[in-house]
Design a protein around this motif. Structure first.
Motif, PDB file in Angstrom:
ATOM      1  N   ILE A   1       0.862  -1.178   0.000  1.00 20.48           N
ATOM      2  CA  ILE A   1       0.000   0.000   0.000  1.00 20.48           C
ATOM      3  C   ILE A   1       0.898   1.227   0.000  1.00 20.48           C
ATOM      4  CG2 ILE A   1      -1.775   1.276   1.265  1.00 20.48           C
ATOM      5  CD1 ILE A   1      -2.570  -1.411   2.573  1.00 20.48           C
ATOM      6  N   ILE A   2       0.768   2.047  -1.027  1.00 13.27           N
ATOM      7  CA  ILE A   2       1.531   3.292  -1.091  1.00 13.27           C
ATOM      8  C   ILE A   2       0.750   4.390  -0.368  1.00 13.27           C
ATOM      9  CG2 ILE A   2       2.432   5.089  -2.602  1.00 13.27           C
ATOM     10  CD1 ILE A   2       3.087   2.994  -4.645  1.00 13.27           C
ATOM     11  N   VAL A   3       1.416   5.035   0.554  1.00 14.48           N
ATOM     12  CA  VAL A   3       0.796   6.101   1.345  1.00 14.48           C
ATOM     13  C   VAL A   3       1.523   7.402   1.034  1.00 14.48           C
ATOM     14  CG1 VAL A   3       0.195   6.880   3.669  1.00 14.48           C
ATOM     15  CG2 VAL A   3       0.244   4.422   3.150  1.00 14.48           C
ATOM     16  N   ASN A   4       0.768   8.433   0.715  1.00 16.03           N
ATOM     17  CA  ASN A   4       1.330   9.745   0.404  1.00 16.03           C
ATOM     18  C   ASN A   4       1.123  10.712   1.560  1.00 16.03           C
ATOM     19  OD1 ASN A   4       2.104   9.099  -2.370  1.00 16.03           O
ATOM     20  ND2 ASN A   4      -0.101   9.060  -2.796  1.00 16.03           N
ATOM     21  N   GLU A   5       2.000  11.704   1.648  1.00 13.58           N
ATOM     22  CA  GLU A   5       1.926  12.661   2.747  1.00 13.58           C
ATOM     23  C   GLU A   5       0.599  13.422   2.773  1.00 13.58           C
ATOM     24  OE1 GLU A   5       5.230  15.286   2.971  1.00 13.58           O
ATOM     25  OE2 GLU A   5       6.725  13.669   2.945  1.00 13.58           O
TER      26      GLU A   5
END
Length: 532
Positions: free
Chosen positions: A299-303
């Motif tokens: 899972i890619i999490v962005n700021e």
């Protein structure tokens, strides 16, 4: 009288959180019919791409179930919620049941009430992924020769298979011996419109797994033909599809097929330059960035994601030790004491947790000082690094692992051993190469049990252990685990129905094809036992 079928009402609601309303409306705002969706997909491939992105957006959500629950919950964060709940249900992720711990209901199994908020979150989150997957599958001609279409169709099929694999092990016992028992409603692109109007009954375990395996077989074939390189590791590559197949076949006890699929996954992962983390890769806090060489899928999490800007409503907040969040106040997460003591000192993974002396050889002076300053107890995890390795950061934008290539080596070893091949040799070679050189499987050891031990260590906190407990019929035995709350020390038999999640009451009331008779039989409320 039954109201509108709940899948549609909850799942349309969940899609709204990911900003994908354009998938289902014309610019003028009028609703698109099913046939029109297919035509739009053919004319405008970006519509299909948006639907694919909607699948993976479901994995990372900021309180997507607020409307369904009627309240906000700080453990409502998409698929990582399922990871947190199931790990707390088991033996190995230990925590203190206090006012800052959002997994208290999972520790004592009060989450097994058919009105529990956790139960509603699990059900909604998994069917949200299924709905988004069906939305992709329904809009692509399976006979299309377009490489892009084939790649996108494979995403929908694989994600749907993954979701049903998760659900099957939460709502029924292991496949082997339970094939004819009721599992979960099987919603596909073929019956989703009828299900919305008429409801959908529980399918058998065998029927659910038949759909899972057929979806993955089709997805693998499509990915082999398409040869489209994924943009990043949030999407499903050929290696991941093989990896999912390996998991499923292992769960079904189809060991020869599991060994082959794991081997294929390793080969396909290598083609993407994905290889196991070595001894000098894992002897420090890590597992926070999807670009790490051993991650196959995550899972890619962005700021800028809602879970991050919330500060504390995210996976690192609950799980982390080095960053700001609930863990700072709840006492963090610890490893089962007996499991920790089984790890040899020469294994660098032992440094993923503080020892009884409250220290870890894997830490820098600054990292050790922080753990001391916060007063974390023995066996607290230091496996997961903070975002960008910034200590005490409140920017909890860690990526979250869903599949690492190390799992494929361990599946291969177990499956080979269980199908009459040299699983012992496979396990020893992997461990000696990537973990510690002195490793051997003792003469009388059962390779399956030894792999189970290594999986408990390797994937601690990554949301996989519950599926091992269920497929191996292990039950939940917390004696000797170092649980700080005496009333959380359980020894639950492997056939106790408390291990199964109940279908949410609101689903029984709203699904026209279900009645109270279709509910899982309640289990025995766990009672504390004497510790070892």
């Amino acid at each position: 009288m039954k109201t509108k079928y709940i899948f549609a009402s909850f799942l349309f609601s969940s899609l709204a959180f990911v900003g994908c309303a354009e998938m289902d409306t014309f610019p003028e705002g009028s609703t698109i019919t099913g046939e029109q969706k297919e035509e739009v997909g053919k004319m405008d491939p970006t519509k299909i791409e948006a639907r694919v992105n909607a699948i993976f957006a479901q994995f990372n959500q900021y309180m997507p179930n607020t409307g369904a629950l009627g309240r906000e919950r700080h453990n409502d964060i998409g698929y990582p919620s399922v990871m947190l709940f199931t790990d707390a249900n088991g033996n190995d992720v230990v925590s203190d049941d206090n006012g800052y711990n959002w997994t208290g209901s999972d520790l004592d199994f009060t989450d097994r009430s058919q009105t529990s908020l956790e139960g509603q979150i699990v059900w909604n989150d998994m069917y949200s992924i299924i709905y988004a997957s069906n939305n992709v599958i329904s809009g692509i001609d399976p006979a299309s020769t377009s490489a892009t279409d084939q790649y996108y169709l494979a995403q929908g099929l694989s994600a749907r298979a993954f979701s049903y694999w998760v659900l099957a092990q939460l709502y029924q016992f292991n496949y082997k011996g339970n094939e004819s028992k009721p599992c979960v409603p099987l919603i596909t692109e073929e019956n989703m419109e009828a299900a919305e109007k008429e409801g959908c009954a529980r399918a058998t375990v065998k029927d659910v797994y038949t759909k899972i395996t057929s979806d993955l077989t089709e997805a693998i074939g499509l990915l082999e033909k398409a040869k489209v390189a994924r943009k990043d590791k949030r999407y499903i590559s050929l290696a991941v599809a093989y990896g999912l197949s390996a998991r499923v076949y292992l769960t079904m006890h189809e060991y020869a097929l599991a060994a082959t699929a794991a081997d294929d996954a390793i080969e396909a992962a290598s083609a993407e330059n994905i290889v196991p983390g070595g001894m000098t890769d894992i002897n420090k806090p890590t597992f926070s960035n999807i670009e790490e060489k051993n991650w196959m899928w995550g899972i890619i999490v962005n700021e800028t994601d809602g879970v991050v800007t919330s500060g504390i409503v995210n996976w690192p907040s609950h799980m982390g030790s080095f960053n700001y969040g609930y863990a700072n106040y709840s006492g963090g997460k610890q490893i089962n004491k007996s499991l920790y003591n089984s790890i040899p000192d020469v294994d660098p993974r032992k440094g993923w947790w503080l020892g009884s002396n409250l220290r870890s050889v894997n830490l820098t002076a600054a990292q050790q000082a922080l753990m001391t300053d916060y007063g974390y107890g023995a066996y607290t995890q230091v496996k997961f690094a903070p975002y960008n390795n910034v200590l005490e950061t409140a920017t909890n934008a860690n990526d979250i692992p869903l599949m690492r290539v190390e799992e494929m080596y361990l599946i291969k070893a177990e499956a080979e051993a269980m199908s009459g091949k040299d699983g012992k040799g496979t396990l020893e070679k992997f461990m000696q190469t990537y973990r510690y050189k002195e490793y051997t499987v003792s003469g009388g050891a059962n390779v399956q049990d030894e792999v189970f031990l290594q999986r408990r260590i390797e994937f601690w906190g990554e949301g996989l252990n519950w599926f091992d407990l269920m497929r191996l019929n292990k039950g939940v035995d917390r004696r000797g685990g170092g649980y700080p709350n005496d009333n959380m020390i359980f020894n639950i038999a492997s056939n106790d129905n408390i291990l199964l999640w109940p279908i949410p009451e609101v689903e029984i009331q709203s699904n026209q094809a279900l009645t109270n008779a279709d509910q899982n039989t309640p289990g025995t409320t766990p009672e504390a036992v004497a510790d070892n």
